[in-house]
Design a protein around this motif. Structure first.
Motif, short mmCIF file in Angstrom:
data_model
loop_
_atom_site.label_atom_id
_atom_site.label_comp_id
_atom_site.label_asym_id
_atom_site.label_seq_id
_atom_site.Cartn_x
_atom_site.Cartn_y
_atom_site.Cartn_z
N GLN A 206 -21.61 -27.87 0.98
CA GLN A 206 -20.98 -29.19 1.06
C GLN A 206 -20.80 -29.61 2.52
O GLN A 206 -20.98 -30.79 2.85
N ALA A 207 -20.47 -28.68 3.41
CA ALA A 207 -20.35 -29.00 4.84
C ALA A 207 -21.69 -29.49 5.36
O ALA A 207 -21.76 -30.47 6.12
N TYR A 208 -22.76 -28.80 4.97
CA TYR A 208 -24.10 -29.22 5.38
C TYR A 208 -24.36 -30.65 4.93
O TYR A 208 -24.80 -31.50 5.72
N PHE A 209 -24.10 -30.94 3.65
CA PHE A 209 -24.33 -32.28 3.11
C PHE A 209 -23.51 -33.33 3.86
O PHE A 209 -24.01 -34.40 4.21
N MET A 210 -22.23 -33.03 4.07
CA MET A 210 -21.34 -34.01 4.70
C MET A 210 -21.76 -34.32 6.14
O MET A 210 -21.66 -35.46 6.59
N GLN A 211 -22.24 -33.30 6.85
CA GLN A 211 -22.72 -33.55 8.21
C GLN A 211 -24.01 -34.37 8.19
O GLN A 211 -24.21 -35.24 9.03
N GLN A 212 -24.88 -34.12 7.22
CA GLN A 212 -26.12 -34.89 7.09
C GLN A 212 -25.81 -36.37 6.83
O GLN A 212 -26.50 -37.25 7.34
N LEU A 213 -24.78 -36.64 6.03
CA LEU A 213 -24.42 -38.02 5.71
C LEU A 213 -23.97 -38.81 6.93
O LEU A 213 -24.04 -40.03 6.94
N GLN A 214 -23.51 -38.11 7.96
CA GLN A 214 -22.98 -38.80 9.14
C GLN A 214 -24.06 -39.19 10.15
O GLN A 214 -23.75 -39.79 11.18
N GLY A 215 -25.31 -38.86 9.85
CA GLY A 215 -26.38 -39.25 10.75
C GLY A 215 -26.19 -38.67 12.15
O GLY A 215 -25.88 -37.50 12.31
N ARG A 216 -26.34 -39.54 13.17
CA ARG A 216 -26.23 -39.08 14.56
C ARG A 216 -24.83 -38.57 14.91
O ARG A 216 -24.66 -37.79 15.84
N ASP A 217 -23.81 -39.02 14.19
CA ASP A 217 -22.45 -38.57 14.46
C ASP A 217 -22.17 -37.20 13.86
O ASP A 217 -21.22 -36.52 14.25
N GLY A 218 -22.99 -36.79 12.89
CA GLY A 218 -22.82 -35.49 12.26
C GLY A 218 -23.46 -34.40 13.10
O GLY A 218 -24.23 -34.65 14.03
N LEU A 219 -23.13 -33.17 12.77
CA LEU A 219 -23.70 -32.02 13.45
C LEU A 219 -24.64 -31.31 12.49
O LEU A 219 -24.18 -30.77 11.47
#
Length: 172
Positions: free
Chosen positions: A55-68
Motif C-alpha cells: 500500500q505504501a508503494y501504491f500511495m507513493q506512485q499516486l503522488q507522481g513527482r511528489d511521491g517517493l
C-alpha cells in the motif's frame, strides 16, 4: 518533527481506509524526519507489514513527482530496521546482525500456490522481494520467531508431501 527527533509510523492502509490523505514521504525524509511503516488496526486493515508495504508503494506512485518511488529493498527497510530505529531499539532488533534478538518471519508459500509459481520464476533477489510484498499473505507464513523462540509454525498439510504433490487419501 526532525528538530525534536520524532519518528513517523506510517500506516498507509489506515490513511486509505480513513480517507485521511496521501502521506508526503519524500517531504518528511527531505526534512530529516525518520519514517517507518506500521500497522493500525484502529483505522487500518490488519497487522500485515507486507500489505502495508504494498500500500505504501501504491500511495507513493499516486503522488507522481511528489511521491517517493519505493524499491523492494526500501520497503523491507521501512518494515524492519526503520521501526527498530524509531523505537530506539536498533541495537537490539531490526536486522540479523550478530548479537541482536532473532525476530524473524519465514515466508514459504504452499507448493502449487500462485506465489510459489511467481517465486520460481523470479530472476533476482529484488524480484523475489517485490513478489513477497505484492502477493504474500498470512497463508505464506511458515514459521515465526521472537527473541529466538519459535512462536508459530504452520501446521503440515496432511494431504500434501514436502514436494507439494497430492498424497493419496486412504479411506478407513
Amino acid at each position: 518533527m526532525a528538530a525534536h527527533r520524532c519518528s513517523a509510523a506510517h500506516c498507509p492502509c489506515s490513511n486509505s481506509a480513513l480517507g485521511s490523505g496521501l502521506f508526503p514521504l519524500r517531504r518528511h525524509l527531505n526534512a530529516g524526519v525518520h519514517v517507518a511503516l506500521g500497522t493500525d488496526v484502529g483505522g487500518g486493515t490488519g497487522f500485515s507489514m507486507l500489505k502495508e508495504g504494498l500500500q505504501a508503494y501504491f500511495m507513493q506512485q499516486l503522488q507522481g513527482r511528489d511521491g517517493l518511488p519505493l524499491t523492494p529493498a526500501h520497503l523491507l527497510y521501512l518494515s524492519t530496521r526503520a521501526g527498530a530505529e524509531a523505537l530506539d531499539l536498533h541495537d537490539q532488533i531490526g536486522d540479523f546482525s550478530a548479537g541482536k534478538a532473532f525476530d524473524a518471519v519465514w515466508l514459504r508459500p504452499p507448493a502449487g500456490s500462485t506465489l510459489a509459481a511467481i517465486l520460481n520464476h523470479a530472476g533476482s533477489p529484488s524480484e523475489t522481494l517485490a513478489a513477497l510484498f505484492a502477493n504474500g499473505t498470512q497463508a505464506d507464513v511458515a514459521q515465526v520467531w521472537v527473541g529466538g523462540e519459535e512462536v508459530y509454525a504452520r501446521p503440515a498439510d496432511p494431504l500434501r508431501d514436502e514436494s507439494g504433490k497430492q498424497s493419496p487419501v486412504l479411506a478407513s
